[in-house]
Design an enzyme around this catalytic site. Structure first.
Site, PDB file in Angstrom:
ATOM      1  N   TYR A  73       0.849  -1.187   0.000  1.00 29.96           N
ATOM      2  CA  TYR A  73       0.000   0.000   0.000  1.00 29.96           C
ATOM      3  C   TYR A  73       0.887   1.240   0.000  1.00 29.96           C
ATOM      4  CZ  TYR A  73      -4.280   2.318  -0.245  1.00 29.96           C
ATOM      5  OH  TYR A  73      -5.291   3.106  -0.730  1.00 29.96           O
TER       6      TYR A  73
ATOM      7  N   ASN B 254      -0.507  12.050   1.253  1.00 29.47           N
ATOM      8  CA  ASN B 254       0.186  10.886   0.675  1.00 29.47           C
ATOM      9  C   ASN B 254       0.508  11.142  -0.773  1.00 29.47           C
ATOM     10  OD1 ASN B 254       0.284   8.843   2.623  1.00 29.47           O
ATOM     11  ND2 ASN B 254      -1.902   8.525   2.415  1.00 29.47           N
TER      12      ASN B 254
ATOM     13  N   ARG C 215      -8.615  10.227  -8.662  1.00 24.81           N
ATOM     14  CA  ARG C 215      -7.789  10.920  -7.657  1.00 24.81           C
ATOM     15  C   ARG C 215      -7.052   9.863  -6.852  1.00 24.81           C
ATOM     16  NH1 ARG C 215      -8.470  11.420  -2.002  1.00 24.81           N
ATOM     17  NH2 ARG C 215      -7.273   9.614  -2.569  1.00 24.81           N
TER      18      ARG C 215
ATOM     19  N   ASP D  48     -14.091   5.456   1.832  1.00 25.52           N
ATOM     20  CA  ASP D  48     -12.991   5.399   2.790  1.00 25.52           C
ATOM     21  C   ASP D  48     -12.204   6.709   2.855  1.00 25.52           C
ATOM     22  OD1 ASP D  48     -11.403   3.903   4.677  1.00 25.52           O
ATOM     23  OD2 ASP D  48      -9.804   4.126   3.200  1.00 25.52           O
ATOM     24  N   ASP D  49     -12.105   7.400   1.731  1.00 23.81           N
ATOM     25  CA  ASP D  49     -11.329   8.655   1.727  1.00 23.81           C
ATOM     26  C   ASP D  49     -11.995   9.706   2.607  1.00 23.81           C
ATOM     27  OD1 ASP D  49      -9.533   7.663  -0.333  1.00 23.81           O
ATOM     28  OD2 ASP D  49     -11.292   7.775  -1.602  1.00 23.81           O
TER      29      ASP D  49
ATOM     30  N   LYS E 237      -6.083  -2.211  -1.273  1.00 27.74           N
ATOM     31  CA  LYS E 237      -7.006  -2.057  -0.134  1.00 27.74           C
ATOM     32  C   LYS E 237      -7.599  -3.404   0.274  1.00 27.74           C
ATOM     33  CE  LYS E 237      -7.336   2.220   1.119  1.00 27.74           C
ATOM     34  NZ  LYS E 237      -7.976   3.373   1.699  1.00 27.74           N
TER      35      LYS E 237
ATOM     36  N   GLU F  46     -13.528   4.373  -3.521  1.00 25.67           N
ATOM     37  CA  GLU F  46     -12.120   4.635  -3.213  1.00 25.67           C
ATOM     38  C   GLU F  46     -11.476   5.510  -4.280  1.00 25.67           C
ATOM     39  OE1 GLU F  46     -10.768   3.220  -0.394  1.00 25.67           O
ATOM     40  OE2 GLU F  46      -9.076   4.502  -0.877  1.00 25.67           O
ATOM     41  N   ASP F  47     -10.873   6.589  -3.851  1.00 23.74           N
ATOM     42  CA  ASP F  47     -10.084   7.463  -4.728  1.00 23.74           C
ATOM     43  C   ASP F  47     -10.857   7.993  -5.942  1.00 23.74           C
ATOM     44  OD1 ASP F  47      -8.136   7.242  -2.888  1.00 23.74           O
ATOM     45  OD2 ASP F  47      -6.597   6.426  -4.183  1.00 23.74           O
TER      46      ASP F  47
END
Ligand code: NAD
Length: 545
Positions: A98, A402, A150, A262-263, A168, A239-240
């Site tokens: 990750y 990150n 993203r 999750d973000d 993930k 996610e993202d």
């Protein structure tokens, strides 16, 4: 512990089934019973020996991306061994499967590509998404889906973003023991606006710019409907996604299906846990603090919303709680007089004169905590850190962006800039360091403390929704695992080596909320911890014959 359903295949087919393959660890009896005799070298190895051999080889590799490739190859041929390696070396391996390595892996995805994993659904697949999902050979229990727009702080990576759902879902198994057979990574290929990728002959995605508007929404909607039709109890984790889609998709689906982002929500939960730990050191309550965020996107507003929920749970009025949270975005301080603010920023657009930059906002507002989530590296400058140290005996400094290149500051900079007084958490891993004769151990505010346990809890109780109250329960549960010894060395999170226990407790807490709120489809057993444990996958080999 879970056992895998279905008949065990024989011979070469078994060696090529990563969910069941044990390689040279198949026993003499199994080799005869399962048609493997002659297909393997004669000596039977233990899983421990196989693990040592893999680690010996992997540790000879210097380049993290090549280690990632080696780990992916192991994942593709022997899942039990892969997860045993990850689980027993979590500190070493997590940064490889990750963040930060996965960011590079996404950028180079087409170049290091060897085997597909998960499912790719493209904009040209409109009208047949259910049919495509039926090609998946297993019954998915958790889908992590991205559209690649993203990826971490790296922007649009198109279909190369698949590295994120794969990573993930590996963490679901490694950190919480979710059965890998239940995990389905999905990439929705909506095109990409990344010209470098479009010009790259090895790029794996569609050669087209991103679709937007109705065509985009229709594919997402078809995917959600199809996923629920093909896998009725599935949990869908977004996610993202870029924030112009992330917030509206969450709003659209959160009360209709079992889903979370999750973000937004996972980040919020881990950051709130870190804040709760910092407050234990300071001996304060949330309502004593003032939070200034650098960034006003998914992470920032998600964290602010959960901080507000936590304050409200402590009896603070919601409007008053919101006044403890301030945001700075690319245009400066978010204030009431600004026009055209996105909906998620509005609750934090307070009365204040416009302020153009972060340092000026910090001096004007005098926060007790700064939280960096803008994905702009180096923005917690020595001046910012000095100002925080001048204002606070124990400044809370979270540099969460990150990958490492985007971090607002390093751990060393945070401690040096505040005379060692910062209560620090980071988004990327930093090594322990010496400061003022003391060893300080900065720990990552890593979402993987939260989402695997949330997912495990949701599976164990058959959750029908995943709510912010569950993420708040997860934050409190995580913070409760931080010991005085952790705090004493500057760690606001427990060691990752405890992650299985942390996740199990979070799973119980989440299931507890689900039962209390009538959001659980499975009957409640006498012992919730045992109910959770029954879902846990054990990466140690089991016998087939
Ligand atoms: P996002 O795109 O939703 O938000 C980014 C925000 O930063 C936007 O509000 C934007 O206006 C703002 N911004 C951009 N440039 C700026 C500048 N120069 N000054 C001030 N603000 C600026 O992204 P996100 O999902 O909120 O993620 C942001 C970062 O946080 C990423 O690097 C991500 O990887 C990281 N993150 C870390 C964790 C974690 O450590 N647990 C969790 C989630 C996200």
């Amino acid at each position: 512990m879970k056992t895998r359903p279905g008949a065990v295949p024989h011979g070469v087919q078994l060696l090529h089934d990563p969910l069941r393959n044990k390689g040279t660890a198949f026993t003499e009896v199994e080799r005869d019973a399962l048609g493997l005799r002659g297909l393997l070298p004669p000596h039977v190895h233990t899983q421990e020996e196989q693990m040592a051999r893999f680690l010996e080889n992997m540790r000879k590799i210097a380049d993290p991306l090549e280690k990632f490739v080696a780990l992916s190859a192991l994942h593709d041929r022997n899942e039990s061994l892969f997860f045993r390696v990850v689980c027993e070396n979590v500190d070493e391996i997590m940064p490889l499967i990750y963040t930060p390595t996965v960011g590079l892996a996404c950028q180079r995805f087409g170049h290091i590509f060897q085997r597909p994993r998960g499912m790719f659904i493209g904009i040209n697949d409109r009208g047949r998404v259910a049919e495509i999902l039926r090609n998946w050979p297993l019954k998915a229990g958790i889908i992590v889906v991205t559209d690649g727009e993203r990826i971490l702080g790296l922007g649009d990576q198109g279909a190369n973003g698949m590295g994120i759902p794969v990573g993930k879902l590996s963490l679901y198994t490694a950190c919480a023991g979710v059965d890998p057979a239940l995990c389905l990574p999905v990439t929705l290929d909506m095109g990409t606006n990344n010209e470098t990728l479009l010009a790259d002959p090895y790029y794996v995605g569609l050669r087209r710019h991103r679709v937007t508007g109705a065509a985009y929404d229709e594919l997402v909607d078809e995917f959600i409907t199809a996923a629920r039709e093909v896998f009725p109890d599935v949990i869908i984790q977004f996610e993202d996604f870029a924030n112009h889609n992330a917030f509206r998709l969450l709003e659209k689906y959160r009360d209709r299906i079992c889903t979370f982002n999750d973000d937004i929500q996972g980040t919020a939960s881990v950051a709130v846990a870190g804040v709760l730990s910092a407050l234990r050191v300071k001996g304060t309550r949330l309502a004593d603090e003032k939070f200034l965020f650098l960034g006003a996107g998914e992470a920032a507003t998600g964290i602010a919303d959960l901080l507000v929920a936590a304050m409200v749970a402590q009896g603070v009025d919601a409007a008053e709680a919101r006044r403890h949270c301030w945001l700075v975005d690319s245009k400066g301080l978010v204030v009431k007089s600004r026009e055209g603010l996105a909906a998620q920023k509005l609750p934090y657009a307070h009365e204040h004169a416009p302020v153009a930059d972060f340092l000026a906002a910090l001096k004007a507002l005098q926060p007790t905590a700064i939280i960096g989530v803008a994905a702009v590296g180096g923005t917690f400058t020595p001046e910012v850190l000095r100002a925080m140290a001048d204002l606070n005996q124990r400044p809370i400094v979270f540099a969460l962006s990150n990958p490492t290149s985007k971090a607002e500051c390093t751990a060393e900079q945070a401690y040096q800039g505040t005379g060692g007084r910062a209560l620090f958490a980071c988004g990327s891993p930093f090594l322990p360091l010496q400061y003022g004769g003391k060893t300080l151990v900065p720990r990552q505010g890593n979402n993987s403390y939260i989402f695997p346990g949330v997912g495990l809890g949701a599976i164990a109780c058959g959750a029908t929704r995943i709510t912010d109250e569950m993420f708040l329960a997860a934050a409190h549960t995580l913070a409760a695992q931080v010991t005085p010894a952790d705090l004493d060395q500057g760690s606001l999170f427990p060691p990752l080596t405890n992650i299985r226990e942390v996740s199990a407790r979070i799973a119980v807490a989440v299931a507890e909320v689900a039962y209390q709120r009538g959001l659980a489809a499975r009957p409640r057993g006498d012992d919730l911890r045992a109910q959770v444990q029954a879902e846990v996958f054990d990466p140690c080999y089991r016998g087939y014959a």
